[in-house]
Write an enzyme that holds these catalytic residues in place. Structure first.
Site, PDB file in Angstrom:
ATOM      1  N   ASP A   7       0.828  -1.200   0.000  1.00 50.15           N
ATOM      2  CA  ASP A   7       0.000   0.000   0.000  1.00 50.15           C
ATOM      3  C   ASP A   7       0.861   1.248   0.000  1.00 50.15           C
ATOM      4  O   ASP A   7       1.820   1.364   0.771  1.00 50.15           O
ATOM      5  CB  ASP A   7      -0.906   0.019   1.230  1.00 50.15           C
ATOM      6  CG  ASP A   7      -1.686   1.321   1.322  1.00 50.15           C
ATOM      7  OD1 ASP A   7      -2.644   1.484   0.545  1.00 50.15           O
ATOM      8  OD2 ASP A   7      -1.311   2.185   2.142  1.00 50.15           O
ATOM      9  N   TYR A  15       2.563  10.375   0.266  1.00 52.90           N
ATOM     10  CA  TYR A  15       3.737   9.902   0.990  1.00 52.90           C
ATOM     11  C   TYR A  15       5.018  10.372   0.305  1.00 52.90           C
ATOM     12  O   TYR A  15       5.489   9.768  -0.665  1.00 52.90           O
ATOM     13  CB  TYR A  15       3.735   8.377   1.090  1.00 52.90           C
ATOM     14  CG  TYR A  15       2.528   7.776   1.777  1.00 52.90           C
ATOM     15  CD1 TYR A  15       1.715   8.520   2.625  1.00 52.90           C
ATOM     16  CD2 TYR A  15       2.196   6.434   1.576  1.00 52.90           C
ATOM     17  CE1 TYR A  15       0.616   7.960   3.245  1.00 52.90           C
ATOM     18  CE2 TYR A  15       1.091   5.866   2.199  1.00 52.90           C
ATOM     19  CZ  TYR A  15       0.311   6.631   3.024  1.00 52.90           C
ATOM     20  OH  TYR A  15      -0.779   6.070   3.633  1.00 52.90           O
ATOM     21  N   LYS A  70      -3.886   5.736  -3.416  1.00 54.91           N
ATOM     22  CA  LYS A  70      -4.956   6.597  -2.921  1.00 54.91           C
ATOM     23  C   LYS A  70      -5.145   7.807  -3.833  1.00 54.91           C
ATOM     24  O   LYS A  70      -4.260   8.146  -4.624  1.00 54.91           O
ATOM     25  CB  LYS A  70      -4.630   7.040  -1.493  1.00 54.91           C
ATOM     26  CG  LYS A  70      -4.387   5.841  -0.561  1.00 54.91           C
ATOM     27  CD  LYS A  70      -4.004   6.261   0.824  1.00 54.91           C
ATOM     28  CE  LYS A  70      -3.690   5.039   1.683  1.00 54.91           C
ATOM     29  NZ  LYS A  70      -2.379   4.431   1.328  1.00 54.91           N
TER      30      LYS A  70
END
Length: 344
Positions: A48, A53, A79
């Site tokens: 993930d 990030y 995401k």
């Protein structure tokens, strides 16, 4: 009428990508690669990441390593919710340090979601993303504005995901959040498959237990548990929910550790195994910055834990009396293949 979801990520142990976006501290390229290779070598098949990030850094690092493995043998999630715009000033993106020169801008619209997915393909260098989460759409990031933004997302991102799922482009979608309310509302308003929920189901606290998990069970929706150590508190640290832990949580952690010690169990093993025991939990994704921590998580997850530990934790009212707990046997690996959605 909304159909039941039957998409389940492989489990039980996955790899969370926030640390490889230089969360709090810089991680070298060599260390990031070694951590991902160690995850693969220990049997992890669920990875993930997210654009947020490290302003794209984590996705780049995941793609650089995962491209060497057969694509059909692992599940990859990322995401949406932030578009990364190039910015030579490389603005700060806390809690990440020394990320890529991009600036994130919230966008939960249909067009923004489709662009975000396309951008993730480019950063990853991969042509398949299995699960996509709507990221950080909750009060902890947006305050009271989250409800208005949630309406935007249900009419934008959610509709984009349902189209992509129906076309076979992705296999599932959901919310990637730190609070339960957006997940509950998504179940009421749309047709999600899986949630990534951080810090809301752990050995320390279980806000998801009474309402969200029964709703998920009824709909056949799975949960991936992030933050099983509660920002490090259950791993011996002092942080809880990304800040210094309140005294009552430190005391509870210490009591949990004392009971574990009496049974010869590492508190971290108990934390991981506890999360995995609930029937709606498909996987746990602790983050790790270095290969030795990845291997340690695999060892902790496989440890045998006597049933007496759980009985004592319930007697001491450290966990709810009716909460699901693991069996006495070591947790066997689930199949690593990608489960296919069956929505009939």
């Amino acid at each position: 009428m909304m159909s039941q979801s039957h998409f389940a990520p492989p489990g039980p142990l996955g790899f969370g990508g926030a640390p490889l976006g230089n969360m709090f501290d810089e991680v070298s390229e060599e260390a990031a690669e070694a951590a991902l290779v160690a995850a693969w070598d220990t049997g992890v098949r669920h990875f993930d990441t997210a654009p947020h990030y490290g302003s794209g850094l984590s996705e780049h690092r995941f793609g650089n390593v995962l491209r060497r493995y057969p694509r059909e043998e692992f599940v990859l999630s990322t995401k949406v919710g932030r578009i990364m715009h190039p910015d030579p000033r490389a603005p700060e993106n806390p809690p990440f340090v020394k990320g890529l020169p991009f600036r994130g801008e919230y966008d939960y619209t249909y067009d923004g979601t489709m662009r975000s997915v396309e951008d993730s393909y480019q950063r990853l260098g991969l042509a398949q993303i299995d699960i996509v989460y709507i990221h950080d759409l909750a009060a902890d990031h947006h305050g009271s504005a989250w409800e208005e933004l949630f309406e935007v997302a249900m009419n934008g991102a959610a509709k984009a995901f349902i189209r992509l799922r129906d076309e076979g482009v992705i296999k599932g979608w959901g919310m990637g959040v730190n609070l339960t309310e957006p997940c509950e509302r998504a179940l009421e308003m749309s047709d999600p498959d899986v949630f990534l929920l951080a810090g809301r189901y752990s050995l320390l606290n279980q806000p998801a237990l009474d309402r969200l998990f029964p709703m998920c069970a009824e709909r056949g929706v799975h949960v991936v548990v992030g933050g099983p150590y509660n920002s490090g508190l259950l791993a011996g640290g002092r942080n809880f929910e990304y800040r210094e832990a309140p005294a009552e949580m430190v005391r509870k952690r210490d009591r949990l550790a004392e009971v574990c010690a009496r049974h010869g169990v590492d508190l971290r093993s108990a934390a991981l195994r506890f999360c995995a025991a609930h029937p709606v939990v498909a996987a746990i994704i602790p983050g790790a910055k270095h290969a030795d921590k990845v291997r340690e998580n695999a060892r902790l997850m496989a440890a045998q834990i006597p049933h007496g530990l759980w009985e004592e934790l319930k007697r001491e009212e450290l966990i709810p009396a009716d909460v699901p707990t693991p069996s006495d046997e070591p947790l066997s690996d689930r199949p690593a293949g990608v489960a296919q959605p069956n929505r009939h």
